[in-house]
Design a protein around this motif. Structure first.
Motif, PDB file in Angstrom:
ATOM      1  N   ASN A  34       9.151  12.912  -9.376  1.00  0.00           N
ATOM      2  CA  ASN A  34       8.380  13.940  -8.706  1.00  0.00           C
ATOM      3  C   ASN A  34       8.710  13.887  -7.220  1.00  0.00           C
ATOM      4  O   ASN A  34       8.479  12.884  -6.561  1.00  0.00           O
ATOM      5  N   ARG A  35       9.252  14.973  -6.679  1.00  0.00           N
ATOM      6  CA  ARG A  35       9.639  14.990  -5.265  1.00  0.00           C
ATOM      7  C   ARG A  35       8.433  14.850  -4.338  1.00  0.00           C
ATOM      8  O   ARG A  35       8.547  14.299  -3.249  1.00  0.00           O
ATOM      9  N   GLU A  36       7.273  15.351  -4.755  1.00  0.00           N
ATOM     10  CA  GLU A  36       6.091  15.247  -3.903  1.00  0.00           C
ATOM     11  C   GLU A  36       5.642  13.790  -3.740  1.00  0.00           C
ATOM     12  O   GLU A  36       5.094  13.409  -2.708  1.00  0.00           O
ATOM     13  N   ALA A  41      12.781   6.140   0.736  1.00  0.00           N
ATOM     14  CA  ALA A  41      13.723   5.275   0.013  1.00  0.00           C
ATOM     15  C   ALA A  41      14.144   5.916  -1.307  1.00  0.00           C
ATOM     16  O   ALA A  41      15.310   5.811  -1.704  1.00  0.00           O
ATOM     17  N   ASP A  42      13.213   6.585  -1.977  1.00  0.00           N
ATOM     18  CA  ASP A  42      13.561   7.264  -3.232  1.00  0.00           C
ATOM     19  C   ASP A  42      14.549   8.391  -2.983  1.00  0.00           C
ATOM     20  O   ASP A  42      15.492   8.592  -3.751  1.00  0.00           O
ATOM     21  N   LEU A  43      14.332   9.145  -1.910  1.00  0.00           N
ATOM     22  CA  LEU A  43      15.236  10.257  -1.616  1.00  0.00           C
ATOM     23  C   LEU A  43      16.626   9.753  -1.235  1.00  0.00           C
ATOM     24  O   LEU A  43      17.636  10.351  -1.618  1.00  0.00           O
ATOM     25  N   GLU A  44      16.685   8.643  -0.497  1.00  0.00           N
ATOM     26  CA  GLU A  44      17.989   8.070  -0.156  1.00  0.00           C
ATOM     27  C   GLU A  44      18.698   7.547  -1.397  1.00  0.00           C
ATOM     28  O   GLU A  44      19.915   7.708  -1.540  1.00  0.00           O
TER      29      GLU A  44
END
Length: 60
Positions: A34-36, A41-44
Protein backbone atom coordinates in the motif's frame (compact mmCIF):
# COMPACT_ATOMS: atom_id res chain seq x y z
CA UNK A 1 36.83 -57.52 -0.40
CA UNK A 2 33.54 -56.02 -1.52
CA UNK A 3 33.60 -52.51 -0.13
CA UNK A 4 30.74 -51.34 -2.37
CA UNK A 5 28.16 -53.43 -0.47
CA UNK A 6 27.92 -50.90 2.37
CA UNK A 7 27.53 -47.89 0.08
CA UNK A 8 24.83 -49.06 -2.30
CA UNK A 9 21.79 -48.04 -0.27
CA UNK A 10 23.28 -44.69 0.72
CA UNK A 11 24.00 -43.72 -2.89
CA UNK A 12 20.66 -44.96 -4.15
CA UNK A 13 18.72 -42.88 -1.61
CA UNK A 14 19.71 -39.54 -3.16
CA UNK A 15 17.52 -40.10 -6.21
CA UNK A 16 14.35 -40.46 -4.14
CA UNK A 17 14.44 -37.15 -2.25
CA UNK A 18 11.04 -35.39 -2.21
CA UNK A 19 10.55 -32.41 -4.50
CA UNK A 20 8.55 -29.25 -3.74
CA UNK A 21 5.44 -28.93 -5.93
CA UNK A 22 5.34 -25.88 -8.21
CA UNK A 23 2.16 -24.55 -6.59
CA UNK A 24 3.93 -24.39 -3.19
CA UNK A 25 6.92 -22.40 -4.44
CA UNK A 26 6.81 -18.62 -4.14
CA UNK A 27 8.35 -16.19 -6.58
CA UNK A 28 9.35 -13.75 -3.82
CA UNK A 29 6.96 -10.98 -4.89
CA UNK A 30 5.03 -9.37 -2.05
CA UNK A 31 1.35 -9.21 -2.95
CA UNK A 32 0.17 -6.70 -0.34
CA UNK A 33 1.71 -3.26 -0.84
CA UNK A 34 0.00 0.00 0.00
CA UNK A 35 1.64 3.25 -1.13
CA UNK A 36 -0.19 5.26 1.54
CA UNK A 37 1.35 3.15 4.30
CA UNK A 38 4.84 2.92 2.74
CA UNK A 39 7.66 4.91 4.26
CA UNK A 40 10.71 6.31 2.47
CA UNK A 41 12.72 3.09 2.90
CA UNK A 42 9.93 1.07 1.27
CA UNK A 43 9.81 3.43 -1.70
CA UNK A 44 13.59 3.28 -2.12
CA UNK A 45 13.51 -0.52 -1.95
CA UNK A 46 10.77 -0.57 -4.58
CA UNK A 47 12.83 1.66 -6.87
CA UNK A 48 15.92 -0.54 -6.40
CA UNK A 49 13.86 -3.63 -7.12
CA UNK A 50 12.49 -2.16 -10.33
CA UNK A 51 15.97 -1.10 -11.43
CA UNK A 52 17.31 -4.59 -10.75
CA UNK A 53 14.44 -6.14 -12.71
CA UNK A 54 15.25 -3.86 -15.64
CA UNK A 55 18.91 -4.85 -15.55
CA UNK A 56 17.97 -8.52 -15.41
CA UNK A 57 15.66 -8.12 -18.42
CA UNK A 58 18.40 -6.43 -20.44
CA UNK A 59 20.80 -9.23 -19.60
CA UNK A 60 18.59 -11.92 -21.18
Amino acid sequence: MGRSHGHKTRDRNKASLPQVPKNMKSDGIDVEFNRELADQADLEALARSRAADGRAKNRK
